[in-house]
Scaffold this motif. Structure first.
Motif, PDB file in Angstrom:
ATOM      1  N   VAL A 203       0.864  -1.182   0.000  1.00  0.00           N
ATOM      2  CA  VAL A 203       0.000   0.000   0.000  1.00  0.00           C
ATOM      3  C   VAL A 203       0.897   1.227   0.000  1.00  0.00           C
ATOM      4  CG1 VAL A 203      -1.771   1.271   1.268  1.00  0.00           C
ATOM      5  CG2 VAL A 203      -1.804  -1.235   1.276  1.00  0.00           C
ATOM      6  N   ASP A 204       0.726   2.090  -0.996  1.00  0.00           N
ATOM      7  CA  ASP A 204       1.536   3.304  -1.130  1.00  0.00           C
ATOM      8  C   ASP A 204       3.032   3.005  -1.101  1.00  0.00           C
ATOM      9  OD1 ASP A 204      -0.730   4.940  -1.305  1.00  0.00           O
ATOM     10  OD2 ASP A 204      -0.846   5.157   0.884  1.00  0.00           O
ATOM     11  N   GLY A 205       3.437   1.904  -1.755  1.00  0.00           N
ATOM     12  CA  GLY A 205       4.847   1.557  -1.867  1.00  0.00           C
ATOM     13  C   GLY A 205       5.440   0.888  -0.637  1.00  0.00           C
ATOM     14  N   GLU A 206       4.594   0.556   0.341  1.00  0.00           N
ATOM     15  CA  GLU A 206       5.089  -0.089   1.554  1.00  0.00           C
ATOM     16  C   GLU A 206       4.288  -1.351   1.826  1.00  0.00           C
ATOM     17  OE1 GLU A 206       4.999   2.654   4.806  1.00  0.00           O
ATOM     18  OE2 GLU A 206       6.382   4.038   3.851  1.00  0.00           O
ATOM     19  N   TYR A 207       4.961  -2.343   2.418  1.00  0.00           N
ATOM     20  CA  TYR A 207       4.272  -3.577   2.773  1.00  0.00           C
ATOM     21  C   TYR A 207       3.284  -3.314   3.903  1.00  0.00           C
ATOM     22  CZ  TYR A 207       7.903  -5.892   0.073  1.00  0.00           C
ATOM     23  OH  TYR A 207       8.741  -6.279  -0.928  1.00  0.00           O
ATOM     24  N   LYS A 208       2.113  -3.949   3.824  1.00  0.00           N
ATOM     25  CA  LYS A 208       1.115  -3.833   4.884  1.00  0.00           C
ATOM     26  C   LYS A 208       1.458  -4.879   5.945  1.00  0.00           C
ATOM     27  CE  LYS A 208      -3.815  -3.573   5.730  1.00  0.00           C
ATOM     28  NZ  LYS A 208      -5.163  -3.716   5.155  1.00  0.00           N
ATOM     29  N   ILE A 209       2.064  -4.415   7.036  1.00  0.00           N
ATOM     30  CA  ILE A 209       2.595  -5.292   8.083  1.00  0.00           C
ATOM     31  C   ILE A 209       1.486  -5.653   9.071  1.00  0.00           C
ATOM     32  CG2 ILE A 209       4.318  -5.513   9.908  1.00  0.00           C
ATOM     33  CD1 ILE A 209       5.488  -5.300   7.058  1.00  0.00           C
ATOM     34  N   LEU A 210       1.412  -6.942   9.399  1.00  0.00           N
ATOM     35  CA  LEU A 210       0.395  -7.423  10.328  1.00  0.00           C
ATOM     36  C   LEU A 210       0.796  -7.190  11.783  1.00  0.00           C
ATOM     37  CD1 LEU A 210      -0.559 -10.786   8.582  1.00  0.00           C
ATOM     38  CD2 LEU A 210      -1.874  -8.659   8.611  1.00  0.00           C
ATOM     39  N   ASP A 211       2.020  -7.541  12.158  1.00  0.00           N
ATOM     40  CA  ASP A 211       2.486  -7.425  13.535  1.00  0.00           C
ATOM     41  C   ASP A 211       3.776  -6.611  13.551  1.00  0.00           C
ATOM     42  OD1 ASP A 211       3.192  -7.692  16.176  1.00  0.00           O
ATOM     43  OD2 ASP A 211       3.246  -9.882  16.182  1.00  0.00           O
ATOM     44  N   ILE A 212       3.616  -5.292  13.661  1.00  0.00           N
ATOM     45  CA  ILE A 212       4.765  -4.391  13.553  1.00  0.00           C
ATOM     46  C   ILE A 212       5.746  -4.577  14.710  1.00  0.00           C
ATOM     47  CG2 ILE A 212       3.694  -2.429  14.731  1.00  0.00           C
ATOM     48  CD1 ILE A 212       5.851  -2.152  11.592  1.00  0.00           C
ATOM     49  N   SER A 213       5.260  -4.886  15.903  1.00  0.00           N
ATOM     50  CA  SER A 213       6.178  -5.042  17.040  1.00  0.00           C
ATOM     51  C   SER A 213       7.080  -6.267  16.859  1.00  0.00           C
ATOM     52  CB  SER A 213       5.417  -5.119  18.366  1.00  0.00           C
ATOM     53  OG  SER A 213       4.575  -6.243  18.394  1.00  0.00           O
TER      54      SER A 213
ATOM     55  N   LEU B  74       7.934  -7.565  13.960  1.00  0.00           N
ATOM     56  CA  LEU B  74       8.862  -7.203  12.882  1.00  0.00           C
ATOM     57  C   LEU B  74       9.988  -6.336  13.424  1.00  0.00           C
ATOM     58  CD1 LEU B  74       9.778  -6.977   9.938  1.00  0.00           C
ATOM     59  CD2 LEU B  74       8.173  -5.068   9.690  1.00  0.00           C
ATOM     60  N   ASN B  75       9.648  -5.338  14.223  1.00  0.00           N
ATOM     61  CA  ASN B  75      10.668  -4.452  14.786  1.00  0.00           C
ATOM     62  C   ASN B  75      11.672  -5.216  15.636  1.00  0.00           C
ATOM     63  OD1 ASN B  75       9.794  -2.118  13.538  1.00  0.00           O
ATOM     64  ND2 ASN B  75       8.471  -1.526  15.240  1.00  0.00           N
ATOM     65  N   GLU B  76      11.204  -6.166  16.435  1.00  0.00           N
ATOM     66  CA  GLU B  76      12.108  -6.976  17.253  1.00  0.00           C
ATOM     67  C   GLU B  76      13.108  -7.732  16.378  1.00  0.00           C
ATOM     68  OE1 GLU B  76      10.030  -9.640  19.871  1.00  0.00           O
ATOM     69  OE2 GLU B  76       8.781  -8.023  20.672  1.00  0.00           O
ATOM     70  N   GLN B  77      12.603  -8.309  15.295  1.00  0.00           N
ATOM     71  CA  GLN B  77      13.487  -9.082  14.420  1.00  0.00           C
ATOM     72  C   GLN B  77      14.450  -8.184  13.652  1.00  0.00           C
ATOM     73  OE1 GLN B  77      11.577 -12.082  12.083  1.00  0.00           O
ATOM     74  NE2 GLN B  77      10.545 -12.971  13.851  1.00  0.00           N
ATOM     75  N   ILE B  78      14.008  -6.997  13.285  1.00  0.00           N
ATOM     76  CA  ILE B  78      14.904  -6.063  12.587  1.00  0.00           C
ATOM     77  C   ILE B  78      16.001  -5.581  13.531  1.00  0.00           C
ATOM     78  CG2 ILE B  78      15.029  -3.757  11.576  1.00  0.00           C
ATOM     79  CD1 ILE B  78      12.455  -4.391  10.074  1.00  0.00           C
ATOM     80  N   VAL B  79      15.654  -5.288  14.777  1.00  0.00           N
ATOM     81  CA  VAL B  79      16.663  -4.878  15.758  1.00  0.00           C
ATOM     82  C   VAL B  79      17.680  -5.994  15.937  1.00  0.00           C
ATOM     83  CG1 VAL B  79      17.018  -4.397  18.224  1.00  0.00           C
ATOM     84  CG2 VAL B  79      15.226  -3.211  16.963  1.00  0.00           C
ATOM     85  N   GLU B  80      17.211  -7.220  16.027  1.00  0.00           N
ATOM     86  CA  GLU B  80      18.097  -8.379  16.154  1.00  0.00           C
ATOM     87  C   GLU B  80      19.002  -8.511  14.924  1.00  0.00           C
ATOM     88  OE1 GLU B  80      17.306 -13.071  16.008  1.00  0.00           O
ATOM     89  OE2 GLU B  80      16.267 -12.065  17.661  1.00  0.00           O
ATOM     90  N   LEU B  81      18.436  -8.315  13.741  1.00  0.00           N
ATOM     91  CA  LEU B  81      19.193  -8.393  12.492  1.00  0.00           C
ATOM     92  C   LEU B  81      20.310  -7.354  12.471  1.00  0.00           C
ATOM     93  CD1 LEU B  81      19.579  -9.363   9.518  1.00  0.00           C
ATOM     94  CD2 LEU B  81      17.899  -7.620   8.888  1.00  0.00           C
ATOM     95  N   PHE B  82      19.987  -6.120  12.839  1.00  0.00           N
ATOM     96  CA  PHE B  82      20.974  -5.040  12.792  1.00  0.00           C
ATOM     97  C   PHE B  82      22.064  -5.214  13.841  1.00  0.00           C
ATOM     98  CE2 PHE B  82      18.281  -3.309   9.762  1.00  0.00           C
ATOM     99  CZ  PHE B  82      18.755  -2.099   9.282  1.00  0.00           C
ATOM    100  N   ALA B  83      21.763  -5.956  14.902  1.00  0.00           N
ATOM    101  CA  ALA B  83      22.747  -6.157  15.964  1.00  0.00           C
ATOM    102  C   ALA B  83      23.718  -7.303  15.677  1.00  0.00           C
ATOM    103  CB  ALA B  83      22.036  -6.419  17.288  1.00  0.00           C
ATOM    104  N   GLU B  84      23.474  -8.059  14.623  1.00  0.00           N
ATOM    105  CA  GLU B  84      24.355  -9.195  14.284  1.00  0.00           C
ATOM    106  C   GLU B  84      25.742  -8.705  13.941  1.00  0.00           C
ATOM    107  OE1 GLU B  84      22.526 -11.378  11.112  1.00  0.00           O
ATOM    108  OE2 GLU B  84      20.991 -12.196  12.406  1.00  0.00           O
TER     109      GLU B  84
END
Length: 90
Positions: A68-78, A80-90
């Motif tokens: 939607v408007d060039g962005e994925y429609k995320i179901l569970d943003i929290s 996703l954010n936890e996993q992205i923080v984990e990814l960036f900390a690798e």
């Protein structure tokens, strides 16, 4: 030989810093090789981030992520954010 360990999230700022440093000859070539490695990490990090977004996005009837408007429609943003923080900390 000593080893320096960086988090993936530090790759882009390090690339930017090294690009500004004026070096000559061998040092310049070594810097370019290092920046190339950092560039590979940045590319991989972005690909992994997009894959996580697709994984957490709502799916349409064909199983494809809803955009939607060039962005994925995320179901569970929290989550996703936890996993992205984990990814960036690798």
């Amino acid at each position: 030989m000593k080893k320096i360990v960086f988090k993936k999230e530090e790759a882009q700022p390090l690339m930017n810093f090294l690009a500004k440093v004026e070096l000559k000859n061998k040092n310049s070539r070594l810097r370019n090789k290092l920046n190339k490695k950092f560039g590979e990490v940045v590319t991989e990090l972005d690909e992994d981030r997009v894959a996580l977004c697709k994984e957490h996005a709502e799916k349409d009837g064909n199983g494809e992520p809803v955009v939607v408007d060039g962005e994925y429609k995320i179901l569970d943003i929290s989550s996703l954010n936890e996993q992205i923080v984990e990814l960036f900390a690798e």
